[in-house]
Design an enzyme around this catalytic site. Sequence first.
Site, PDB file in Angstrom:
ATOM      1  N   HIS A  31       0.839  -1.203   0.000  1.00  0.00           N
ATOM      2  CA  HIS A  31       0.000   0.000   0.000  1.00  0.00           C
ATOM      3  C   HIS A  31       0.874   1.252   0.000  1.00  0.00           C
ATOM      4  O   HIS A  31       1.523   1.568   0.989  1.00  0.00           O
ATOM      5  CB  HIS A  31      -0.961   0.037   1.191  1.00  0.00           C
ATOM      6  CG  HIS A  31      -1.851   1.245   1.131  1.00  0.00           C
ATOM      7  ND1 HIS A  31      -2.995   1.281   0.365  1.00  0.00           N
ATOM      8  CD2 HIS A  31      -1.729   2.481   1.681  1.00  0.00           C
ATOM      9  CE1 HIS A  31      -3.537   2.483   0.465  1.00  0.00           C
ATOM     10  NE2 HIS A  31      -2.790   3.233   1.262  1.00  0.00           N
ATOM     11  N   GLY A  48      -7.351  14.288  -9.738  1.00  0.00           N
ATOM     12  CA  GLY A  48      -8.500  13.434 -10.045  1.00  0.00           C
ATOM     13  C   GLY A  48      -8.335  12.005  -9.564  1.00  0.00           C
ATOM     14  O   GLY A  48      -8.955  11.084 -10.097  1.00  0.00           O
ATOM     15  N   HIS A  87      -1.472   3.890  -8.505  1.00  0.00           N
ATOM     16  CA  HIS A  87      -1.723   3.067  -9.696  1.00  0.00           C
ATOM     17  C   HIS A  87      -1.342   3.843 -10.940  1.00  0.00           C
ATOM     18  O   HIS A  87      -1.427   5.067 -10.984  1.00  0.00           O
ATOM     19  CB  HIS A  87      -3.183   2.606  -9.776  1.00  0.00           C
ATOM     20  CG  HIS A  87      -4.189   3.704  -9.616  1.00  0.00           C
ATOM     21  ND1 HIS A  87      -4.549   4.203  -8.388  1.00  0.00           N
ATOM     22  CD2 HIS A  87      -4.908   4.400 -10.531  1.00  0.00           C
ATOM     23  CE1 HIS A  87      -5.459   5.155  -8.550  1.00  0.00           C
ATOM     24  NE2 HIS A  87      -5.690   5.314  -9.839  1.00  0.00           N
TER      25      HIS A  87
HETATM   26  P1  5GP Z   1      -8.148   7.168 -10.398  1.00  0.00           P
HETATM   27  O1  5GP Z   1      -9.291   8.087 -10.711  1.00  0.00           O
HETATM   28  O2  5GP Z   1      -8.001   6.965  -8.894  1.00  0.00           O
HETATM   29  O3  5GP Z   1      -6.864   7.558 -11.054  1.00  0.00           O
HETATM   30  O4  5GP Z   1      -8.505   5.775 -11.058  1.00  0.00           O
HETATM   31  C1  5GP Z   1      -9.193   4.769 -10.408  1.00  0.00           C
HETATM   32  C2  5GP Z   1      -9.595   3.748 -11.453  1.00  0.00           C
HETATM   33  O5  5GP Z   1      -9.986   2.566 -10.797  1.00  0.00           O
HETATM   34  C3  5GP Z   1     -10.775   4.201 -12.319  1.00  0.00           C
HETATM   35  O6  5GP Z   1     -10.378   4.203 -13.694  1.00  0.00           O
HETATM   36  C4  5GP Z   1     -11.850   3.151 -12.030  1.00  0.00           C
HETATM   37  O7  5GP Z   1     -12.593   2.801 -13.190  1.00  0.00           O
HETATM   38  C5  5GP Z   1     -11.052   1.982 -11.489  1.00  0.00           C
HETATM   39  N1  5GP Z   1     -11.786   1.156 -10.524  1.00  0.00           N
HETATM   40  C6  5GP Z   1     -12.503   1.603  -9.461  1.00  0.00           C
HETATM   41  N2  5GP Z   1     -12.997   0.567  -8.766  1.00  0.00           N
HETATM   42  C7  5GP Z   1     -12.564  -0.563  -9.396  1.00  0.00           C
HETATM   43  C8  5GP Z   1     -12.760  -1.956  -9.149  1.00  0.00           C
HETATM   44  O8  5GP Z   1     -13.421  -2.378  -8.184  1.00  0.00           O
HETATM   45  N3  5GP Z   1     -12.172  -2.828 -10.015  1.00  0.00           N
HETATM   46  C9  5GP Z   1     -11.436  -2.395 -11.089  1.00  0.00           C
HETATM   47  N4  5GP Z   1     -10.917  -3.334 -11.877  1.00  0.00           N
HETATM   48  N5  5GP Z   1     -11.239  -1.094 -11.353  1.00  0.00           N
HETATM   49  C10 5GP Z   1     -11.798  -0.182 -10.522  1.00  0.00           C
HETATM   50 ZN    ZN Z   2      -4.033  -0.098  -0.636  1.00  0.00          ZN
END
Ligand code: 5GP
Ligand code: ZN
Length: 117
Positions: free
Chosen positions: A45, A92, A99
């Site tokens: 994490h 965002g 990630h």
């Molecule tokens: P962020 O906005 O934090 O950069 O991106 C988070 C990403 O995680 C988003 O593109 C969203 O679609 C993806 N995401 C959110 N929840 C889940 C999940 O439970 N499983 C998967 N595979 N992707 C997820």
């Molecule tokens: Zn985590």
Amino acid sequence: MDCLFCEIVKKNIPSKIVFENEYLLAFEDIHPVAPVHVLIIPKMHIKDINDISEQNIEYLTQIMLSIKDIAKMLGIVETGYKLVSNVGKDGGQEVPHLHFHMIGGAKINANISYKND
Ligand code: 5GP
Ligand code: ZN
């Protein structure tokens, strides 16, 4: 609440895994924005890029070394891709576990803009 991506690492929440090793997990984004949209995360994490330190840098080294292999596996190493990591509110970031979005399979728009609110 436990971290969503830590739960995915532990396999308590299912995901479509495309690659995995001791340091990282690569799995399909649940809401793809392009033909290929994979999330690459450290198994430790780490909140975001601001949270990278000497203590966890090995995870980042291993992720960076694996990027081209994951792109090769996904068939986009030659055609190219965007690698994006959002940080914090203005970046965002919705999931507070570091990630990298690997996005490709078609020409990806830059689509970088801002709004004052
Ligand atoms: P962020 O906005 O934090 O950069 O991106 C988070 C990403 O995680 C988003 O593109 C969203 O679609 C993806 N995401 C959110 N929840 C889940 C999940 O439970 N499983 C998967 N595979 N992707 C997820
Ligand atoms: Zn985590």
